[in-house]
Design a protein around this motif. Structure first.
Motif, PDB file in Angstrom:
ATOM      1  N   GLY A  61       0.816  -1.208   0.000  1.00  0.00           N
ATOM      2  CA  GLY A  61       0.000   0.000   0.000  1.00  0.00           C
ATOM      3  C   GLY A  61       0.846   1.252   0.000  1.00  0.00           C
ATOM      4  N   LEU A  62       0.334   2.310   0.607  1.00  0.00           N
ATOM      5  CA  LEU A  62       0.994   3.605   0.630  1.00  0.00           C
ATOM      6  C   LEU A  62       0.711   4.301   1.952  1.00  0.00           C
ATOM      7  N   VAL A  63       1.440   5.385   2.188  1.00  0.00           N
ATOM      8  CA  VAL A  63       1.188   6.200   3.379  1.00  0.00           C
ATOM      9  C   VAL A  63       1.096   7.667   2.967  1.00  0.00           C
ATOM     10  N   ARG A  64       0.107   8.343   3.526  1.00  0.00           N
ATOM     11  CA  ARG A  64      -0.030   9.785   3.339  1.00  0.00           C
ATOM     12  C   ARG A  64       0.326  10.477   4.653  1.00  0.00           C
ATOM     13  N   ILE A  65       0.995  11.613   4.540  1.00  0.00           N
ATOM     14  CA  ILE A  65       1.349  12.405   5.718  1.00  0.00           C
ATOM     15  C   ILE A  65       0.795  13.812   5.508  1.00  0.00           C
ATOM     16  N   ARG A  66       0.015  14.269   6.459  1.00  0.00           N
ATOM     17  CA  ARG A  66      -0.545  15.611   6.392  1.00  0.00           C
ATOM     18  C   ARG A  66      -0.038  16.394   7.604  1.00  0.00           C
ATOM     19  N   HIS A  67       0.415  17.623   7.376  1.00  0.00           N
ATOM     20  CA  HIS A  67       0.996  18.400   8.468  1.00  0.00           C
ATOM     21  C   HIS A  67       0.931  19.888   8.151  1.00  0.00           C
ATOM     22  N   LYS A  68       1.198  20.691   9.187  1.00  0.00           N
ATOM     23  CA  LYS A  68       1.318  22.135   9.042  1.00  0.00           C
ATOM     24  C   LYS A  68       2.745  22.546   9.420  1.00  0.00           C
ATOM     25  N   GLN A  69       3.176  23.664   8.873  1.00  0.00           N
ATOM     26  CA  GLN A  69       4.441  24.240   9.301  1.00  0.00           C
ATOM     27  C   GLN A  69       4.316  24.662  10.775  1.00  0.00           C
ATOM     28  N   PRO A  70       5.421  24.720  11.513  1.00  0.00           N
ATOM     29  CA  PRO A  70       5.343  25.044  12.943  1.00  0.00           C
ATOM     30  C   PRO A  70       4.558  26.320  13.242  1.00  0.00           C
ATOM     31  N   ASP A  71       4.675  27.316  12.380  1.00  0.00           N
ATOM     32  CA  ASP A  71       3.962  28.573  12.601  1.00  0.00           C
ATOM     33  C   ASP A  71       2.816  28.761  11.616  1.00  0.00           C
ATOM     34  N   GLY A  72       2.465  27.694  10.892  1.00  0.00           N
ATOM     35  CA  GLY A  72       1.465  27.815   9.838  1.00  0.00           C
ATOM     36  C   GLY A  72       0.080  27.346  10.246  1.00  0.00           C
ATOM     37  N   HIS A  73      -0.865  27.616   9.363  1.00  0.00           N
ATOM     38  CA  HIS A  73      -2.255  27.217   9.589  1.00  0.00           C
ATOM     39  C   HIS A  73      -2.796  26.369   8.441  1.00  0.00           C
ATOM     40  N   GLU A  74      -2.125  26.421   7.283  1.00  0.00           N
ATOM     41  CA  GLU A  74      -2.540  25.633   6.133  1.00  0.00           C
ATOM     42  C   GLU A  74      -1.780  24.312   6.118  1.00  0.00           C
ATOM     43  N   ALA A  75      -2.479  23.220   5.874  1.00  0.00           N
ATOM     44  CA  ALA A  75      -1.844  21.896   5.872  1.00  0.00           C
ATOM     45  C   ALA A  75      -1.365  21.503   4.482  1.00  0.00           C
ATOM     46  N   ALA A  76      -0.273  20.770   4.447  1.00  0.00           N
ATOM     47  CA  ALA A  76       0.248  20.188   3.209  1.00  0.00           C
ATOM     48  C   ALA A  76       0.176  18.674   3.327  1.00  0.00           C
ATOM     49  N   GLU A  77       0.096  17.998   2.197  1.00  0.00           N
ATOM     50  CA  GLU A  77      -0.034  16.541   2.205  1.00  0.00           C
ATOM     51  C   GLU A  77       0.967  15.920   1.246  1.00  0.00           C
ATOM     52  N   ASN A  78       1.616  14.864   1.686  1.00  0.00           N
ATOM     53  CA  ASN A  78       2.563  14.116   0.862  1.00  0.00           C
ATOM     54  C   ASN A  78       2.159  12.645   0.849  1.00  0.00           C
ATOM     55  N   THR A  79       2.344  12.008  -0.299  1.00  0.00           N
ATOM     56  CA  THR A  79       2.003  10.594  -0.452  1.00  0.00           C
ATOM     57  C   THR A  79       3.259   9.807  -0.825  1.00  0.00           C
ATOM     58  N   PHE A  80       3.452   8.667  -0.181  1.00  0.00           N
ATOM     59  CA  PHE A  80       4.611   7.813  -0.430  1.00  0.00           C
ATOM     60  C   PHE A  80       4.137   6.391  -0.683  1.00  0.00           C
ATOM     61  N   GLN A  81       4.478   5.851  -1.819  1.00  0.00           N
ATOM     62  CA  GLN A  81       4.140   4.476  -2.163  1.00  0.00           C
ATOM     63  C   GLN A  81       5.167   3.521  -1.567  1.00  0.00           C
ATOM     64  N   MET A  82       4.726   2.353  -1.152  1.00  0.00           N
ATOM     65  CA  MET A  82       5.673   1.315  -0.737  1.00  0.00           C
ATOM     66  C   MET A  82       6.471   0.907  -1.965  1.00  0.00           C
ATOM     67  N   GLY A  83       7.785   1.017  -1.865  1.00  0.00           N
ATOM     68  CA  GLY A  83       8.618   0.862  -3.048  1.00  0.00           C
ATOM     69  C   GLY A  83       8.913  -0.559  -3.469  1.00  0.00           C
ATOM     70  N   GLY A  84       8.782  -1.528  -2.581  1.00  0.00           N
ATOM     71  CA  GLY A  84       9.136  -2.896  -2.921  1.00  0.00           C
ATOM     72  C   GLY A  84       8.161  -3.895  -2.337  1.00  0.00           C
ATOM     73  N   VAL A  85       8.422  -5.160  -2.619  1.00  0.00           N
ATOM     74  CA  VAL A  85       7.566  -6.224  -2.101  1.00  0.00           C
ATOM     75  C   VAL A  85       8.128  -6.707  -0.765  1.00  0.00           C
ATOM     76  N   PRO A  86       7.330  -7.433   0.021  1.00  0.00           N
ATOM     77  CA  PRO A  86       7.853  -7.960   1.290  1.00  0.00           C
ATOM     78  C   PRO A  86       9.065  -8.862   1.074  1.00  0.00           C
ATOM     79  N   ALA A  87       9.936  -8.903   2.066  1.00  0.00           N
ATOM     80  CA  ALA A  87      11.078  -9.818   2.004  1.00  0.00           C
ATOM     81  C   ALA A  87      10.578 -11.260   1.932  1.00  0.00           C
TER      82      ALA A  87
END
Length: 471
Positions: A372-398
């Protein structure tokens, strides 16, 4: 006996207060493919359990939070991807304990900063000097911890010292760290006595922090206490309301617990969470040195505010899953993009690791695929608007657990140990002996990992004859 859960019997640490948040259940991916939770970099649960084990007892099951055990240790991460402040690792392998199951590690880290690179800090030490703190492992260790912290601050930083017992007092107004001797004398002057008025102390500490606030600097209140409170606005909610009214102004709050016998772990954790800070527990000078020296920048400077993680499993690959830990960090899937929903803070150089147990679909068992994948949503330390990043699992299980990355294997040894300590139902058939071997084999020369290897056998010798199962 070498297998099964090893949870302590009720009343293992009389006087200390912990809250059980249960154990995450298995979730069918066809019904809910999303696992959403707030970031958590607290480590108090591990250091508290370490102290209890070293003292010859098992920690209460409610005191064991799997994620705080796993996140106490450091792991290797790649450089952040372009356009993102995060490094991410997703890897998996067959479970060494449960035939037919796999383990998945989802790790997120922020770049570290040096002492010279971090922002100037304006700190307010709020110290509990009530009668309940009258022991060397409480006020004695708290004073020594502050000395260590002071020795690692920069001359451009400022320190204030506020105390609370039956009444509150400003022992030291905001003072430049250039005047170390003056600050040290104030710390050494602390004496205990009286009842506990935490709420009034918080109000005064926040006032001091607000007076020292400057653009581009860190303003943080650091509470040092056993968490006991019996005078003034003593209810959890009233104390949390004080924090809520001040945190919006940009002052963060972290809590550091000391001692046993009346340690309010539940309150200390909630204070750190609501204060946009973290919760720690100091059980020794070595722990203070680690927190206020090697990890000081991470403790002080926030890199990502209101950070949420959402793992999305591929239903064609993962039949069902369970998250080990983060029970009190659960966020509704639909609230992931609701930026008014409070989440967790990640410091500069902090790492957040989540461990899952998953079962694959029949198709995935014969044709390995990323989970699957993981999404990370966060704000800058002094910010109010959130940004979102998506990361795909790059490989198969060992192909096997033995072939998995060493960090994955060690993290699972830690998570499985914690799951056994809290008496999780799924850990009833797991092998503590096997977990010890995995931890030892993957500890390397890391001092913290080697300490865990020495700690785990103590739990084996303390195993009760009858185990409470946590669900």
């Amino acid at each position: 006996m070498s297998g099964g859960a090893i949870a302590a019997e009720p009343g293992a640490t009389p006087g200390d207060t912990h809250v059980s948040y249960g154990v995450n259940p298995w979730t069918e991916t066809s019904r809910d493919a999303l696992s959403t939770f707030a970031a958590d970099v607290d480590t108090a649960s591990y250091t508290y359990a370490r102290r209890v084990l070293q003292g010859g007892s098992l920690p209460p099951a409610a005191a064991v939070r799997v994620e705080e055990f796993v996140n106490y240790f450091k792991y290797s991460f790649p450089r952040p991807q372009p356009g993102s402040p995060f490094s991410v690792v997703m890897d998996a392998a067959p479970s060494p304990f449960s035939p037919g199951s796999h383990i998945l590690r989802v790790g997120v880290a922020t770049p570290a900063k040096s002492q010279q690179e971090r922002k100037t800090a304006n700190l307010v030490f709020l110290v509990d000097v009530s009668g309940s703190m009258d022991s060397q492992d409480k006020i004695g260790l708290a004073k020594k911890s502050l000395e260590i912290l002071l020795s690692n601050l920069r001359e451009s930083d400022t320190v204030s010292l506020v105390t609370y017992a039956g009444s509150t007092q400003i022992v030291l107004p905001a003072t430049s760290v250039e005047k170390k001797d003056k600050i040290r004398a104030a710390i050494n002057s602390l004496r205990v006595g009286g009842s506990t008025s935490m709420g009034s102390g918080l109000d005064l500490a926040y006032e001091q922090a607000m007076q020292s606030m400057r653009p581009g600097t860190i303003s943080r209140v650091i509470v040092l206490s056993d968490g006991d409170t019996n005078v003034g606005p003593t209810s959890h909610q009233k104390i949390l309301d004080i924090i809520d009214s001040r945190v919006k102004a940009g002052v963060t709050l972290s809590t550091i617990g000391f001692g046993m016998g009346n340690h309010r772990a539940d309150l200390m954790e909630q204070l750190g969470d609501r204060g946009n800070g973290n919760n720690y527990y100091i059980d020794s000078l070595a722990a203070a040195q680690k927190l206020f020296s090697a990890e000081l920048v991470s403790v002080l400077e926030v890199a990502a505010k209101d950070a949420k993680l959402q793992v999305e499993f591929d239903p064609s690959v993962v039949a069902r899953y369970r998250l080990l830990g983060y029970e009190n960090r659960d966020i509704k899937d639909g609230d992931f993009r609701k930026d008014s929903v409070d989440a967790g803070e990640i410091g500069a150089g902090h790492q957040v690791t989540a461990m899952y147990e998953v079962q694959l679909t029949d198709a995935a068992k014969t044709q390995p695929s990323p989970l699957g994948l993981v999404r990370i949503r966060h704000k800058q330390p002094d910010g109010h608007e959130a940004a979102e990043n998506t990361f795909q699992m790059g490989g198969v299980p060992a192909a096997s657990f033995e072939a998995a990355p060493s960090d994955l294997k060690f993290a699972f040894a830690v998570a499985s140990f914690a799951d056994m300590l809290r008496g999780a139902e799924d850990a009833q058939s797991w092998s503590l002996e096997h977990a010890i071997v995995v931890a030892r084999t993957n500890a390397g020369n890391d001092k913290d990992r080697l300490e865990l290897v020495e700690l785990m056998p103590k739990a084996r010798t303390l195993r009760p004859s009858k185990t409470t199962v946590a669900r």
